[in-house]
Design an enzyme around this catalytic site. Structure first.
Site, short mmCIF file in Angstrom:
data_model
loop_
_atom_site.label_atom_id
_atom_site.label_comp_id
_atom_site.label_asym_id
_atom_site.label_seq_id
_atom_site.Cartn_x
_atom_site.Cartn_y
_atom_site.Cartn_z
N ASP A 123 0.87 -1.05 -0.24
CA ASP A 123 0.08 0.22 -0.08
C ASP A 123 0.81 1.18 -0.09
O ASP A 123 0.72 2.23 -0.78
CB ASP A 123 -1.03 -0.05 1.28
N ASP A 163 -9.41 -0.89 3.41
CA ASP A 163 -9.07 -0.40 4.75
C ASP A 163 -9.73 -1.02 5.74
O ASP A 163 -9.31 -1.70 6.94
CB ASP A 163 -8.93 0.93 4.81
#
Lengths: 424, 115
Positions: free
Chosen positions: A213, A342
């Site tokens: 990420d 997330d």
């Protein structure tokens, strides 16, 4: 405390003081909005985690080890030697991450070259996977509580759920309902991950995904960054079903804009990949909010592929503040956006902690707090850097550290203390 | 979606669409259910809840009358569906054990133990 940076000596000349005060006010407003944004993200993340933990605790299905695995993690973890197990888990994690990276690239390419049709068709197919997932979950819940359920009622329930969900997320619907749907779907995905990923693989994946990420969002060539920038250029919302938006309209810019401001909720359900960017949702005219023309935009992206094909999750927080002069018309998405990936990974971490930790509630709570702290810090960084930021790394890092530390250090400590009746 | 931001015509059109979508779906199922009613009570519920304040608690405006009509129709449909579902669920739960095979065939999950 950040306000204090703007301290002005009281003896400043009048006009300057006024100016400075205005600036201070703006900064205060900025900060106030910032704090509110944080709170607004706390609630859904907490809800999602609570749902996941509650389900894990009550429905034993998710902690049973049936030996089933996803096709993406073909190597078993119940091997003889520790070395073998480590190797297997590394291989599993590598496979998953590769799958995710490939899917991300594919999605970004599709988005960049405007192949919206493909995206829409894929997302429709994937929706059916959501149905099957929901029915599995419901089945387990009913079994746990020993209720009878007939096919007719079940069909009606699932049908309603699905259709209203599709409408809310891809078209127009009440904000709360969208948010609720996204939270539910994220929770479902997290539960699937918790059930079907073997232990070490899961932790490894969390760690590697955070690193990925970070890279994908911050590197100039990172796919997520490309995605966000393309979306900004075209002024379109990103993948309407992949991002959770905390609010629809916060402050809107000038008088007569009619730009659609919904970047709203995205269903990050892995089964869905709604990428209907093709239809930027119209319709909310902005209101004049009296001259405050700074806005916060944070976007996060998250994409999950379907279980059967690939699973990808990415997250990114992006913030585009725009302190533009009032004259411009601007389509700002207000409110904070967090990608569904997330949500899923946060919940997965907390869920795994509650499912497998020996310290039980201590560990769960510690991970929960760690994730929220990480989220706060990330949002703070967002305020400072004002660009897309990955939401995973900090939170997951803290979460992992807390998990392993609590499990291995704090819990034996507390046990010893309790044993000796020694209260701190 | 924040309702306050929408102009009135759009609110009306949204309310109408929510109501009609459910009816449209019923066309699909027309050959399944002779009653032909829509199978989406949840959507009607959303319609009612979402537009309730608009329709009844706000000062009048031109489109409000129509919005009221749609909300009322949605509420009616919703009530009907709730009645039907409640009846069916009651019957099912009560007689499931007695129906024997048919009951098992209809069941998605079968509880353990003695009924």
């Amino acid at each position: 405390c950040l306000k204090a940076l703007n301290g002005q000596p009281p003896a400043a000349p009048a006009p300057r003081v006024v100016e400075r005060e205005e600036e201070e006010d703006e900064e205060e407003l900025t900060l106030k909005y910032g704090a509110k944004h944080v709170i607004m993200l706390f609630v859904p993340v907490t809800l999602c985690m609570v749902v996941v933990v509650a389900t894990i605790k009550s429905v034993s299905f998710y902690t049973q080890n049936d030996g089933q695995r996803l096709i993406y993690t073909p190597f078993p973890e119940d091997t003889d030697t520790v070395g073998q197990r480590a190797l297997n888990s590394i291989l599993n994690a590598t496979i998953m991450i590769t799958v995710i990276i490939v899917m991300t690239l594919v999605l970004v390419m599709l988005y960049k070259y405007r192949c919206y049709k493909v995206q829409i068709n894929t997302s429709n197919i994937l929706l059916h996977h959501v149905y099957s997932l929901i029915s599995c979950t419901l089945e387990e819940v009913f079994k746990t509580y020993n209720l009878a359920m007939d096919y007719v009622t079940l069909a009606i329930i699932i049908w309603n759920f699905g259709v209203v969900g599709m409408m809310c997320i891809h078209w127009k619907g009440p904000l709360r309902l969208q948010q609720a749907y996204l939270i539910m779907i994220s929770a479902l995905m997290a539960l699937v991950f918790i059930k079907y990923l073997p232990e070490w693989t899961a932790w490894l994946i969390l760690a590697v995904i955070s690193v990925y990420d970070l890279l994908a969002v911050l590197c100039p060539k990172g796919p997520l960054r490309i995605l966000v920038e393309t979306a900004q250029e075209r002024n379109e919302p990103i993948f309407p079903a992949l991002i959770y938006s905390s609010t629809m309209v916060w402050l809107v810019n000038m008088a007569d804009t009619d730009r659609p401001n919904r970047n709203s909720t995205e269903a990050a359900s892995p089964q869905q990949e709604p990428q209907e960017v093709a239809s930027p949702v119209p319709s909310s005219p902005s209101q004049d909010d009296g001259g405050f023309n700074q806005s916060w935009v944070s976007q996060q992206e998250h994409r999950l592929g379907p279980l059967q094909s690939t699973e990808e999750t990415r997250r990114e927080i992006q913030q585009m503040p725009s302190a533009r002069p009032p004259v411009e018309e601007d389509d700002e998405e207000r409110g904070v956006k967090l990608g569904l990936g997330d949500f899923i990974f946060y919940s997965m971490l907390v869920g795994k902690a509650s499912a497998t930790a020996s310290g039980d509630w201590n560990t769960t709570l510690a991970c929960f707090v760690a994730i929220l702290i990480g989220l706060c810090l990330t949002l703070l960084l967002l305020a400072i850097f004002k660009k897309a930021l990955p939401a995973l790394p900090i939170s997951i890092f803290f979460g992992l550290v807390f998990y392993f530390a609590t499990d291995n250090l704090v819990r034996p400590f507390m046990d010893k203390l309790a044993l000796h009746q020694f209260y701190i | 979606m924040n309702l306050e931001r929408l102009p009135n015509e759009e609110k009306l059109s949204l309310c109408r669409k929510y109501y009609l979508v459910t009816l449209a779906f019923c066309q699909i199922f027309l050959f399944i259910s002779p009653g032909g009613f829509a199978f989406l009570p949840f959507l009607w519920l959303v319609n009612v809840v979402w537009f309730f304040r608009e329709a009844f608690l706000k000062p009048a405006y031109t489109e409000q009358l129509q919005i009221k009509a749609y909300v009322k129709r949605s509420a009616l449909g919703l009530l009907l569906w709730v009645a039907v579902l409640t009846t069916w669920i009651t019957i099912y739960q009560h007689f499931r054990a007695e129906w024997g095979e048919v009951g098992d065939y209809l069941s998605f999950t079968i509880p353990l133990g003695i009924p």
